[in-house]
Design a protein around this motif. Structure first.
Motif, PDB file in Angstrom:
ATOM      1  N   SER A 142     -41.967  44.716  40.302  1.00 38.15           N
ATOM      2  CA  SER A 142     -42.258  46.115  41.277  1.00 38.15           C
ATOM      3  C   SER A 142     -42.884  46.545  41.888  1.00 38.15           C
ATOM      4  O   SER A 142     -43.038  46.511  43.101  1.00 38.15           O
ATOM      5  CB  SER A 142     -41.386  46.992  40.187  1.00 38.15           C
ATOM      6  OG  SER A 142     -40.111  46.794  39.315  1.00 38.15           O
ATOM      7  N   CYS A 143     -44.104  46.560  40.739  1.00 37.23           N
ATOM      8  CA  CYS A 143     -45.839  46.928  41.154  1.00 37.23           C
ATOM      9  C   CYS A 143     -46.038  45.385  42.352  1.00 37.23           C
ATOM     10  O   CYS A 143     -46.557  45.490  43.659  1.00 37.23           O
ATOM     11  CB  CYS A 143     -46.981  46.713  40.195  1.00 37.23           C
ATOM     12  SG  CYS A 143     -46.735  48.712  39.813  1.00 37.23           S
ATOM     13  N   PHE A 144     -45.656  44.384  42.548  1.00 32.68           N
ATOM     14  CA  PHE A 144     -46.208  43.346  42.366  1.00 32.68           C
ATOM     15  C   PHE A 144     -45.132  43.056  44.498  1.00 32.68           C
ATOM     16  O   PHE A 144     -46.147  42.677  45.055  1.00 32.68           O
ATOM     17  CB  PHE A 144     -46.059  42.568  42.080  1.00 32.68           C
ATOM     18  CG  PHE A 144     -46.762  40.591  42.926  1.00 32.68           C
ATOM     19  CD1 PHE A 144     -45.649  40.252  42.909  1.00 32.68           C
ATOM     20  CD2 PHE A 144     -48.506  40.821  42.977  1.00 32.68           C
ATOM     21  CE1 PHE A 144     -46.572  38.515  43.701  1.00 32.68           C
ATOM     22  CE2 PHE A 144     -47.981  39.168  43.300  1.00 32.68           C
ATOM     23  CZ  PHE A 144     -47.947  38.805  43.589  1.00 32.68           C
ATOM     24  N   SER A 145     -44.462  43.398  43.414  1.00 31.67           N
ATOM     25  CA  SER A 145     -43.252  43.624  44.859  1.00 31.67           C
ATOM     26  C   SER A 145     -43.914  44.477  46.028  1.00 31.67           C
ATOM     27  O   SER A 145     -43.709  43.833  47.436  1.00 31.67           O
ATOM     28  CB  SER A 145     -41.706  43.585  44.792  1.00 31.67           C
ATOM     29  OG  SER A 145     -41.251  42.333  43.737  1.00 31.67           O
ATOM     30  N   LEU A 146     -43.904  45.750  46.184  1.00 31.30           N
ATOM     31  CA  LEU A 146     -44.774  46.086  46.639  1.00 31.30           C
ATOM     32  C   LEU A 146     -46.413  45.839  47.126  1.00 31.30           C
ATOM     33  O   LEU A 146     -46.239  46.355  48.813  1.00 31.30           O
ATOM     34  CB  LEU A 146     -44.767  47.958  45.798  1.00 31.30           C
ATOM     35  CG  LEU A 146     -43.780  48.565  45.908  1.00 31.30           C
ATOM     36  CD1 LEU A 146     -43.768  49.841  44.954  1.00 31.30           C
ATOM     37  CD2 LEU A 146     -43.276  49.027  46.934  1.00 31.30           C
ATOM     38  N   ALA A 147     -47.066  45.798  46.573  1.00 29.14           N
ATOM     39  CA  ALA A 147     -48.082  44.909  47.065  1.00 29.14           C
ATOM     40  C   ALA A 147     -47.984  43.814  47.925  1.00 29.14           C
ATOM     41  O   ALA A 147     -48.770  43.961  49.186  1.00 29.14           O
ATOM     42  CB  ALA A 147     -48.922  44.615  46.084  1.00 29.14           C
ATOM     43  N   THR A 148     -47.369  42.754  48.220  1.00 26.34           N
ATOM     44  CA  THR A 148     -46.400  41.875  48.709  1.00 26.34           C
ATOM     45  C   THR A 148     -46.522  42.611  50.381  1.00 26.34           C
ATOM     46  O   THR A 148     -46.599  41.570  51.181  1.00 26.34           O
ATOM     47  CB  THR A 148     -46.064  41.454  48.151  1.00 26.34           C
ATOM     48  OG1 THR A 148     -45.015  41.216  47.835  1.00 26.34           O
ATOM     49  CG2 THR A 148     -46.550  40.228  47.096  1.00 26.34           C
ATOM     50  N   THR A 149     -45.622  43.533  50.905  1.00 26.02           N
ATOM     51  CA  THR A 149     -45.611  43.977  51.582  1.00 26.02           C
ATOM     52  C   THR A 149     -46.559  44.058  53.416  1.00 26.02           C
ATOM     53  O   THR A 149     -47.961  44.383  52.749  1.00 26.02           O
ATOM     54  CB  THR A 149     -44.958  45.669  51.704  1.00 26.02           C
ATOM     55  OG1 THR A 149     -45.723  46.271  51.369  1.00 26.02           O
ATOM     56  CG2 THR A 149     -43.291  45.466  51.388  1.00 26.02           C
ATOM     57  N   LYS A 150     -45.766  43.807  54.008  1.00 21.90           N
ATOM     58  CA  LYS A 150     -47.450  43.231  54.561  1.00 21.90           C
ATOM     59  C   LYS A 150     -47.688  44.367  55.276  1.00 21.90           C
ATOM     60  O   LYS A 150     -49.144  44.279  55.351  1.00 21.90           O
ATOM     61  CB  LYS A 150     -46.957  42.687  56.822  1.00 21.90           C
ATOM     62  CG  LYS A 150     -48.091  41.980  57.272  1.00 21.90           C
ATOM     63  CD  LYS A 150     -46.971  41.479  58.367  1.00 21.90           C
ATOM     64  CE  LYS A 150     -48.161  41.184  59.200  1.00 21.90           C
ATOM     65  NZ  LYS A 150     -48.005  40.038  60.277  1.00 21.90           N
ATOM     66  N   SER A 151     -46.902  45.559  55.334  1.00 25.00           N
ATOM     67  CA  SER A 151     -48.410  46.666  56.573  1.00 25.00           C
ATOM     68  C   SER A 151     -49.159  47.552  55.150  1.00 25.00           C
ATOM     69  O   SER A 151     -50.113  47.844  55.296  1.00 25.00           O
ATOM     70  CB  SER A 151     -46.914  47.923  56.360  1.00 25.00           C
ATOM     71  OG  SER A 151     -46.891  48.294  55.557  1.00 25.00           O
ATOM     72  N   LEU A 152     -48.828  46.927  53.767  1.00 28.58           N
ATOM     73  CA  LEU A 152     -49.781  47.419  52.433  1.00 28.58           C
ATOM     74  C   LEU A 152     -50.554  46.804  52.470  1.00 28.58           C
ATOM     75  O   LEU A 152     -52.112  47.434  52.567  1.00 28.58           O
ATOM     76  CB  LEU A 152     -48.948  48.322  50.925  1.00 28.58           C
ATOM     77  CG  LEU A 152     -49.390  48.420  50.129  1.00 28.58           C
ATOM     78  CD1 LEU A 152     -49.396  49.749  50.135  1.00 28.58           C
ATOM     79  CD2 LEU A 152     -48.636  48.030  48.392  1.00 28.58           C
ATOM     80  N   ARG A 153     -50.111  45.283  52.179  1.00 28.60           N
ATOM     81  CA  ARG A 153     -51.472  44.717  51.870  1.00 28.60           C
ATOM     82  C   ARG A 153     -52.598  44.544  53.050  1.00 28.60           C
ATOM     83  O   ARG A 153     -54.364  44.919  53.423  1.00 28.60           O
ATOM     84  CB  ARG A 153     -51.483  43.394  52.485  1.00 28.60           C
ATOM     85  CG  ARG A 153     -50.548  42.274  50.982  1.00 28.60           C
ATOM     86  CD  ARG A 153     -50.544  41.560  51.341  1.00 28.60           C
ATOM     87  NE  ARG A 153     -50.630  40.587  51.978  1.00 28.60           N
ATOM     88  CZ  ARG A 153     -49.739  39.573  52.416  1.00 28.60           C
ATOM     89  NH1 ARG A 153     -48.425  39.886  52.497  1.00 28.60           N
ATOM     90  NH2 ARG A 153     -50.015  39.191  53.774  1.00 28.60           N
ATOM     91  N   HIS A 154     -52.567  44.951  54.624  1.00 28.06           N
ATOM     92  CA  HIS A 154     -52.905  45.361  55.751  1.00 28.06           C
ATOM     93  C   HIS A 154     -53.638  46.880  56.045  1.00 28.06           C
ATOM     94  O   HIS A 154     -54.337  47.114  56.249  1.00 28.06           O
ATOM     95  CB  HIS A 154     -53.024  44.566  56.289  1.00 28.06           C
ATOM     96  CG  HIS A 154     -51.637  43.302  56.794  1.00 28.06           C
ATOM     97  ND1 HIS A 154     -52.962  42.373  57.086  1.00 28.06           N
ATOM     98  CD2 HIS A 154     -51.396  43.042  56.866  1.00 28.06           C
ATOM     99  CE1 HIS A 154     -53.112  41.095  56.433  1.00 28.06           C
ATOM    100  NE2 HIS A 154     -51.113  41.107  57.041  1.00 28.06           N
ATOM    101  N   HIS A 155     -53.352  47.407  55.639  1.00 31.86           N
ATOM    102  CA  HIS A 155     -53.107  49.391  56.001  1.00 31.86           C
ATOM    103  C   HIS A 155     -53.761  49.765  54.773  1.00 31.86           C
ATOM    104  O   HIS A 155     -54.686  51.093  54.899  1.00 31.86           O
ATOM    105  CB  HIS A 155     -52.470  50.272  56.709  1.00 31.86           C
ATOM    106  CG  HIS A 155     -52.101  49.388  58.295  1.00 31.86           C
ATOM    107  ND1 HIS A 155     -52.515  48.790  59.088  1.00 31.86           N
ATOM    108  CD2 HIS A 155     -50.819  48.158  58.304  1.00 31.86           C
ATOM    109  CE1 HIS A 155     -52.656  47.827  60.349  1.00 31.86           C
ATOM    110  NE2 HIS A 155     -51.365  47.837  59.331  1.00 31.86           N
ATOM    111  N   TYR A 156     -52.980  50.130  53.312  1.00 32.17           N
ATOM    112  CA  TYR A 156     -53.389  50.734  52.079  1.00 32.17           C
ATOM    113  C   TYR A 156     -54.641  49.360  50.964  1.00 32.17           C
ATOM    114  O   TYR A 156     -53.718  49.654  50.102  1.00 32.17           O
ATOM    115  CB  TYR A 156     -52.180  51.267  52.030  1.00 32.17           C
ATOM    116  CG  TYR A 156     -51.313  52.193  52.574  1.00 32.17           C
ATOM    117  CD1 TYR A 156     -51.846  53.383  53.434  1.00 32.17           C
ATOM    118  CD2 TYR A 156     -50.520  51.269  53.573  1.00 32.17           C
ATOM    119  CE1 TYR A 156     -51.203  54.262  54.358  1.00 32.17           C
ATOM    120  CE2 TYR A 156     -50.094  51.850  54.506  1.00 32.17           C
ATOM    121  CZ  TYR A 156     -49.982  53.104  55.327  1.00 32.17           C
ATOM    122  OH  TYR A 156     -49.373  54.336  56.561  1.00 32.17           O
TER     123      TYR A 156
END
Length: 170
Positions: free
Chosen positions: A106-120
């Protein structure tokens, strides 16, 4: 009754075994095979996730994820797993350990979202690190509990087959 987390204990069809070369199958063998395959799939998926993290995340995050998983595993195996298995027994411990893998996914799935990887970036590192640590703790629980599960399965299998425990483990 089965020893696994799920109640997937199919009896062998009349006159047949669940695995070739085994005279009597029964629910214990079905549970054993199901549990072995389930844990293999979960572990493989977790390893794949860490390898994938090394390729898509910024430099060092994949390695950090692997380090956190290893830290959780070693600490869990040495300090936590035995008392937990003694209190909760192998079946429930296997279930909890496997749920820890789900937290990682679950954590990994959230972490792979594009906006999270680029902005947070801070949140990204937190998700990957905490998910990996929790998965490592779960891996330690699974490692200890599966050993006890396999031992109990071998005893039951030896009794069903009418063979010695040594022969059941060969």
């Amino acid at each position: 009754h089965g020893l696994g987390c799920a109640t997937m204990n199919p009896p062998a069809p009349e006159g047949q075994s669940l695995l070739p070369g085994v005279d009597k199958g029964g629910p214990t063998l079905g549970s054993f095979v199901f549990m072995s395959m389930s844990l293999s799939a979960a572990h493989s998926a977790a390893v794949l996730g860490i390898v994938y993290a090394s390729s898509i995340f910024e430099d060092g995050l994949g390695d950090f994820s692997n380090g956190m998983a290893t830290l959780g595993y070693v600490a869990s195996t040495l300090l936590v797993a035995v008392p937990v298995v003694q209190v909760l027994r192998p079946r429930l411990t296997l279930c909890i350990g496997t749920l820890c893998y789900m937290v990682f996914f679950s954590c990994f799935s959230l972490a792979t979202t594009k906006s999270l990887r680029h902005h947070y970036t801070g949140l990204l590192w937190f998700l990957v690190a905490s998910g990996s640590l929790i998965m490592g703790i779960g891996s330690g629980l699974v490692w200890v509990a599966q050993g006890l599960y396999y031992r109990a399965s071998a005893k039951v299998f030896a009794g069903v087959q009418g063979i010695s425990l040594v022969d059941a483990n060969d």
